[in-house]
Design an enzyme around this catalytic site. Structure first.
Site, PDB file in Angstrom:
ATOM      1  N   GLU A   1      -9.649   6.908   2.086  1.00  0.00           N
ATOM      2  CA  GLU A   1     -10.517   7.142   3.245  1.00  0.00           C
ATOM      3  C   GLU A   1     -10.513   8.599   3.694  1.00  0.00           C
ATOM      4  O   GLU A   1     -11.457   9.064   4.344  1.00  0.00           O
ATOM      5  CB  GLU A   1     -10.067   6.268   4.418  1.00  0.00           C
ATOM      6  CG  GLU A   1     -10.198   4.773   4.204  1.00  0.00           C
ATOM      7  CD  GLU A   1     -11.608   4.268   4.462  1.00  0.00           C
ATOM      8  OE1 GLU A   1     -12.434   5.067   4.961  1.00  0.00           O
ATOM      9  OE2 GLU A   1     -11.875   3.092   4.164  1.00  0.00           O
TER      10      GLU A   1
ATOM     11  N   GLU B   1       6.734  -2.827 -11.260  1.00  0.00           N
ATOM     12  CA  GLU B   1       7.629  -2.266 -10.250  1.00  0.00           C
ATOM     13  C   GLU B   1       9.064  -2.121 -10.764  1.00  0.00           C
ATOM     14  O   GLU B   1       9.896  -1.466 -10.137  1.00  0.00           O
ATOM     15  CB  GLU B   1       7.614  -3.101  -8.973  1.00  0.00           C
ATOM     16  CG  GLU B   1       8.257  -4.450  -9.063  1.00  0.00           C
ATOM     17  CD  GLU B   1       8.222  -5.181  -7.730  1.00  0.00           C
ATOM     18  OE1 GLU B   1       9.288  -5.686  -7.342  1.00  0.00           O
ATOM     19  OE2 GLU B   1       7.165  -5.237  -7.075  1.00  0.00           O
TER      20      GLU B   1
END
Length: 269
Positions: free
Chosen positions: A79, A110
């Site tokens: 954004e 992960e």
């Protein structure tokens, strides 16, 4: 360390509850998030100060994460170039499995202890930059290994974790520990931990952008004019700040200069 995020839910037999009971209990648990963040504000303030200083000096910020927290950091970072007009690459995300695989949620990645540091090296990470690890458990191998490598290389490190006394906090110079307690569904850290992470990302990015001068008064004066809605908002900001009365004239001035900030500078405002 105490794995509070893995402790049993405070609620039993969820499958027997009504919709009304479930939403009420989830809402009650969510009410615990803001007070938990409030307790961590001193830690968070130190982290944000360091981030702003690095970016102001020409460095970059990297979120480093896996799972829900890592994916939420992607949503925050993407954004910023539009909302605040910053260059792409100022704020980045190193996500386990790669940002390009965001919707696939490759959770097994992960556990990779080399990929995080390899990705940072591909960005030519240096002591001018800052890396913020994200891990609800505070133990994610992908994050922990890369943060340790950063420390060895003299790169400033921070983290956002949800358990006290975690290895990732110990590996970070600027740890932020937000202890939200057991999840409504045991171990489902996309819930309260995820809510806390989203709120913290908002605080980090918004406060940092304000400190970097990307906001004036309370307005997005550097917002990129990428669609009609944003352009309309920017026109109205310009009209209010410059005292312009004619919408079409204000829009023409805005489009000529490309942003409210540049238009204001041209108008001597």
């Amino acid at each position: 360390m105490i794995r509070i995020t893995e402790q049993p839910s405070l609620y039993r037999h969820l499958e027997k509850m009504t919709v009304e009971a479930l939403t009420a209990h989830i809402n009650n648990e969510d009410k615990k998030v803001a007070p938990a963040i409030e307790k961590a504000l001193p830690q968070l303030n130190r982290l944000i100060t360091a981030i702003a200083e690095k970016l102001e000096a020409g460095g970059r910020m990297f979120y480093l994460g896996a799972g829900s927290g890592g994916r939420l950091s992607v949503l925050d970072a993407i954004e910023l170039p539009t909302t605040y007009g910053i260059p792409k690459g100022m704020v980045n995300v190193i996500l386990a499995g790669g940002v390009e695989h965001l919707i696939e949620a490759p959770e097994e990645k992960e556990d990779d202890t080399e990929a995080g540091w390899d990705a940072l090296k591909a960005y030519a990470i240096s002591d001018k930059d800052i890396v913020v690890g994200i891990s609800a458990s505070g133990t994610t191998p992908f994050v922990l290994a890369a943060l340790k490598q950063c420390r060895s290389a003299g790169v400033t490190t921070g983290c956002i974790v949800s358990n006290p006394g975690s290895p990732i906090a110990a590996a970070s110079e600027l740890p932020v520990e937000v202890i939200t307690g057991p999840e409504f569904v045991t171990g489902s850290t996309r819930m309260k931990c995820g809510t806390a992470q989203k709120m913290i990302f908002d605080m980090i990015s918004t406060t940092t952008m304000i400190r970097l001068g990307r906001v004036e008064d309370n307005s997005m004066v550097n917002v990129l004019l990428i669609n009609d809605k944003i352009t309309d908002r920017a026109v109205k900001i310009l009209m209010e700040k410059a005292g312009l009365k004619d919408y079409d004239n204000a829009k023409a001035i805005l489009l000529q200069h490309g942003s409210v900030k540049k238009a204001m500078d041209a108008l001597g405002g």
